[in-house]
Design a protein around this motif. Structure first.
Motif, PDB file in Angstrom:
ATOM      1  N   PRO A 103       7.256  46.031  81.894  1.00  0.00           N
ATOM      2  CA  PRO A 103       8.527  45.274  82.223  1.00  0.00           C
ATOM      3  C   PRO A 103       8.069  43.815  82.433  1.00  0.00           C
ATOM      4  CG  PRO A 103       8.371  46.959  84.102  1.00  0.00           C
ATOM      5  CD  PRO A 103       7.317  47.146  83.101  1.00  0.00           C
ATOM      6  N   SER A 104       7.096  43.562  83.137  1.00  0.00           N
ATOM      7  CA  SER A 104       6.950  41.970  83.375  1.00  0.00           C
ATOM      8  C   SER A 104       5.900  41.450  82.276  1.00  0.00           C
ATOM      9  CB  SER A 104       6.237  42.288  84.583  1.00  0.00           C
ATOM     10  OG  SER A 104       7.041  42.631  85.763  1.00  0.00           O
ATOM     11  N   SER A 105       5.560  42.314  81.103  1.00  0.00           N
ATOM     12  CA  SER A 105       4.637  41.601  80.176  1.00  0.00           C
ATOM     13  C   SER A 105       5.612  41.537  78.747  1.00  0.00           C
ATOM     14  CB  SER A 105       3.288  42.420  80.168  1.00  0.00           C
ATOM     15  OG  SER A 105       2.921  42.406  81.425  1.00  0.00           O
ATOM     16  N   ASP A 106       4.824  41.051  78.039  1.00  0.00           N
ATOM     17  CA  ASP A 106       5.108  40.960  76.631  1.00  0.00           C
ATOM     18  C   ASP A 106       4.396  41.888  75.596  1.00  0.00           C
ATOM     19  OD1 ASP A 106       7.538  39.242  76.656  1.00  0.00           O
ATOM     20  OD2 ASP A 106       6.137  37.642  76.401  1.00  0.00           O
ATOM     21  N   THR A 107       4.806  43.002  74.928  1.00  0.00           N
ATOM     22  CA  THR A 107       3.917  43.723  74.400  1.00  0.00           C
ATOM     23  C   THR A 107       3.705  43.152  72.814  1.00  0.00           C
ATOM     24  OG1 THR A 107       4.907  45.725  75.240  1.00  0.00           O
ATOM     25  CG2 THR A 107       3.559  46.054  73.215  1.00  0.00           C
ATOM     26  N   LEU A 108       2.130  42.847  72.817  1.00  0.00           N
ATOM     27  CA  LEU A 108       1.704  42.431  71.485  1.00  0.00           C
ATOM     28  C   LEU A 108       1.448  43.303  70.347  1.00  0.00           C
ATOM     29  CD1 LEU A 108      -0.505  39.331  72.934  1.00  0.00           C
ATOM     30  CD2 LEU A 108       1.956  39.254  72.525  1.00  0.00           C
ATOM     31  N   ALA A 109       0.752  44.439  70.921  1.00  0.00           N
ATOM     32  CA  ALA A 109       0.400  45.254  69.913  1.00  0.00           C
ATOM     33  C   ALA A 109       0.111  46.622  70.733  1.00  0.00           C
ATOM     34  CB  ALA A 109      -1.033  44.918  69.200  1.00  0.00           C
ATOM     35  N   VAL A 110       0.337  47.870  69.800  1.00  0.00           N
ATOM     36  CA  VAL A 110       0.001  49.084  70.496  1.00  0.00           C
ATOM     37  C   VAL A 110      -0.873  49.992  69.387  1.00  0.00           C
ATOM     38  CG1 VAL A 110       0.785  51.319  71.277  1.00  0.00           C
ATOM     39  CG2 VAL A 110       1.788  49.086  71.718  1.00  0.00           C
ATOM     40  N   LEU A 111      -2.135  50.449  69.705  1.00  0.00           N
ATOM     41  CA  LEU A 111      -2.909  51.017  68.754  1.00  0.00           C
ATOM     42  C   LEU A 111      -2.891  52.530  69.158  1.00  0.00           C
ATOM     43  CD1 LEU A 111      -5.676  48.458  68.427  1.00  0.00           C
ATOM     44  CD2 LEU A 111      -3.567  48.938  67.046  1.00  0.00           C
ATOM     45  N   GLU A 112      -3.019  53.725  68.304  1.00  0.00           N
ATOM     46  CA  GLU A 112      -2.912  54.821  68.556  1.00  0.00           C
ATOM     47  C   GLU A 112      -3.965  55.621  67.790  1.00  0.00           C
ATOM     48  OE1 GLU A 112       0.034  58.886  67.617  1.00  0.00           O
ATOM     49  OE2 GLU A 112       0.933  56.969  69.094  1.00  0.00           O
ATOM     50  N   GLY A 113      -4.562  56.684  68.368  1.00  0.00           N
ATOM     51  CA  GLY A 113      -5.183  57.690  67.535  1.00  0.00           C
ATOM     52  C   GLY A 113      -6.114  58.574  68.533  1.00  0.00           C
ATOM     53  N   ASP A 114      -7.125  59.488  67.885  1.00  0.00           N
ATOM     54  CA  ASP A 114      -7.939  60.371  68.959  1.00  0.00           C
ATOM     55  C   ASP A 114      -8.640  59.509  69.847  1.00  0.00           C
ATOM     56  OD1 ASP A 114      -6.630  62.499  67.389  1.00  0.00           O
ATOM     57  OD2 ASP A 114      -8.614  62.880  66.229  1.00  0.00           O
ATOM     58  N   LEU A 115      -8.468  59.971  71.033  1.00  0.00           N
ATOM     59  CA  LEU A 115      -9.339  59.377  72.108  1.00  0.00           C
ATOM     60  C   LEU A 115     -10.587  60.237  72.307  1.00  0.00           C
ATOM     61  CD1 LEU A 115      -9.782  57.373  74.474  1.00  0.00           C
ATOM     62  CD2 LEU A 115      -8.183  58.761  75.925  1.00  0.00           C
ATOM     63  N   ILE A 116     -11.624  59.508  72.137  1.00  0.00           N
ATOM     64  CA  ILE A 116     -12.982  60.279  72.411  1.00  0.00           C
ATOM     65  C   ILE A 116     -13.502  59.729  73.691  1.00  0.00           C
ATOM     66  CG2 ILE A 116     -15.027  60.850  71.177  1.00  0.00           C
ATOM     67  CD1 ILE A 116     -13.845  60.306  68.628  1.00  0.00           C
ATOM     68  N   ASP A 117     -13.977  60.612  74.523  1.00  0.00           N
ATOM     69  CA  ASP A 117     -14.671  60.166  75.651  1.00  0.00           C
ATOM     70  C   ASP A 117     -16.113  60.516  75.709  1.00  0.00           C
ATOM     71  OD1 ASP A 117     -12.341  59.075  77.253  1.00  0.00           O
ATOM     72  OD2 ASP A 117     -11.654  60.842  77.606  1.00  0.00           O
ATOM     73  N   PHE A 118     -17.187  59.813  76.197  1.00  0.00           N
ATOM     74  CA  PHE A 118     -18.337  59.875  76.313  1.00  0.00           C
ATOM     75  C   PHE A 118     -18.773  60.084  77.592  1.00  0.00           C
ATOM     76  CE2 PHE A 118     -17.491  57.307  72.318  1.00  0.00           C
ATOM     77  CZ  PHE A 118     -17.717  58.066  71.471  1.00  0.00           C
ATOM     78  N   PRO A 119     -19.866  61.064  77.948  1.00  0.00           N
ATOM     79  CA  PRO A 119     -20.388  61.371  79.039  1.00  0.00           C
ATOM     80  C   PRO A 119     -21.114  60.194  79.619  1.00  0.00           C
ATOM     81  CG  PRO A 119     -21.650  62.592  77.500  1.00  0.00           C
ATOM     82  CD  PRO A 119     -20.479  61.907  76.422  1.00  0.00           C
ATOM     83  N   VAL A 120     -20.850  59.754  80.768  1.00  0.00           N
ATOM     84  CA  VAL A 120     -21.384  58.773  81.506  1.00  0.00           C
ATOM     85  C   VAL A 120     -22.366  59.336  82.551  1.00  0.00           C
ATOM     86  CG1 VAL A 120     -21.318  56.497  82.555  1.00  0.00           C
ATOM     87  CG2 VAL A 120     -19.668  57.043  80.670  1.00  0.00           C
ATOM     88  N   GLN A 121     -23.474  59.045  82.396  1.00  0.00           N
ATOM     89  CA  GLN A 121     -24.412  59.803  83.553  1.00  0.00           C
ATOM     90  C   GLN A 121     -25.210  58.780  84.495  1.00  0.00           C
ATOM     91  OE1 GLN A 121     -27.480  61.957  81.141  1.00  0.00           O
ATOM     92  NE2 GLN A 121     -25.987  63.383  80.406  1.00  0.00           N
ATOM     93  N   ALA A 122     -25.003  57.604  84.074  1.00  0.00           N
ATOM     94  CA  ALA A 122     -25.530  56.638  84.998  1.00  0.00           C
ATOM     95  C   ALA A 122     -24.667  55.287  85.311  1.00  0.00           C
ATOM     96  CB  ALA A 122     -26.754  56.264  84.082  1.00  0.00           C
ATOM     97  N   ALA A 123     -23.495  55.720  85.643  1.00  0.00           N
ATOM     98  CA  ALA A 123     -22.475  54.777  86.147  1.00  0.00           C
ATOM     99  C   ALA A 123     -22.791  54.107  87.548  1.00  0.00           C
ATOM    100  CB  ALA A 123     -21.295  55.401  85.935  1.00  0.00           C
TER     101      ALA A 123
END
Length: 234
Positions: A103-123
């Motif tokens: 509500p406090s921002s202007d929406t410029l663009a929205v992108l959608e698709g399959d979300l693929i997460d990768f395992p992070v072992q050394a964060a």
């Protein structure tokens, strides 16, 4: 922290579509990347009621402080990556809820698709210290086999380098609002801005290889650099 970012073509470190890591990835139903602009660019506030109506949770959100490239979009200074139960952009009633999302921002663009997460072992360290890089790109598809082979080679080489980036997630874009539909959004990060500076300063030859890849296989691309903050909703 973003003031430490080099203005060279080193931002092309965000090339990676993480093709070589897909076998180890986890797919959640739908990823939605929103790009926003605010006259007072602080951590974006997302409306809790709108999120619930959309069936989405906040994966990452924050500010954008630098960019390189041009895809014909006004410069955003906020972002939000959402994980959603079902498609948002393919359904008219769901799209209606986007108007109340930030509500406090202007929406410029929205992108959608399959979300693929990768395992992070050394964060290392807190998420708020990370220097995030988001790459949005359009492929020319002139030689897909060569592109995949080159991506695999670059991906393997990146893993051998000190202070290298971490590929966190990937959105294979199917729908877009506010801009022509790109092929992908890649989300990666360094542990902090100083780590990113060390990597860029030590690996100019590697970054040049990525630049050649971009020139050969991309129509256009843009890189946004930012910081993720607390998951702010109201």
């Amino acid at each position: 922290m973003l003031d430490h970012l080099s203005t060279t073509t080193a931002l092309t470190i965000a090339l990676m579509s993480a093709t070589g890591a897909l076998a180890d990835s986890t797919v959640t139903p739908v990823g939605v990347m929103g790009l926003f602009h605010s006259d007072s660019p602080t951590a974006i506030t997302l409306d809790r009621t709108a999120l619930a109506a959309l069936g989405c949770s906040v994966r990452r959100s924050g500010i954008i402080g630098a960019a390189q490239g041009d895809i014909g979009l006004e410069q955003p200074n906020q972002f939000a990556l959402l994980a959603c139960d079902t498609s948002v952009l393919s359904d008219r009633s769901s799209r209606a809820h986007l108007a109340a999302l930030a509500p406090s921002s202007d929406t410029l663009a929205v992108l959608e698709g399959d979300l693929i997460d990768f395992p992070v072992q050394a964060a290392k360290g807190p998420i708020s210290d990370r220097q995030y890089v988001f790459k949005i790109s359009y492929y020319n598809n002139q030689d897909v086999n060569a592109r995949d082979a080159e991506l695999a080679r670059i991906d393997a080489k990146a893993e051998t380098l000190e202070d290298t980036y971490v590929t966190e997630s990937f959105v294979g874009v199917d729908y877009a609002l506010g801009m022509p539909t790109p092929d992908e959004v890649v989300i990666l990060y360094y542990d902090d801005a100083e780590t990113g500076d060390r990597f860029r300063n030590a690996n100019s030859d590697f970054l040049s290889e990525i630049g050649v890849f971009n020139a050969t296989h991309l129509i256009s691309t843009i890189y946004y650099v930012g910081q993720a903050g607390p998951k702010t909703d109201g």
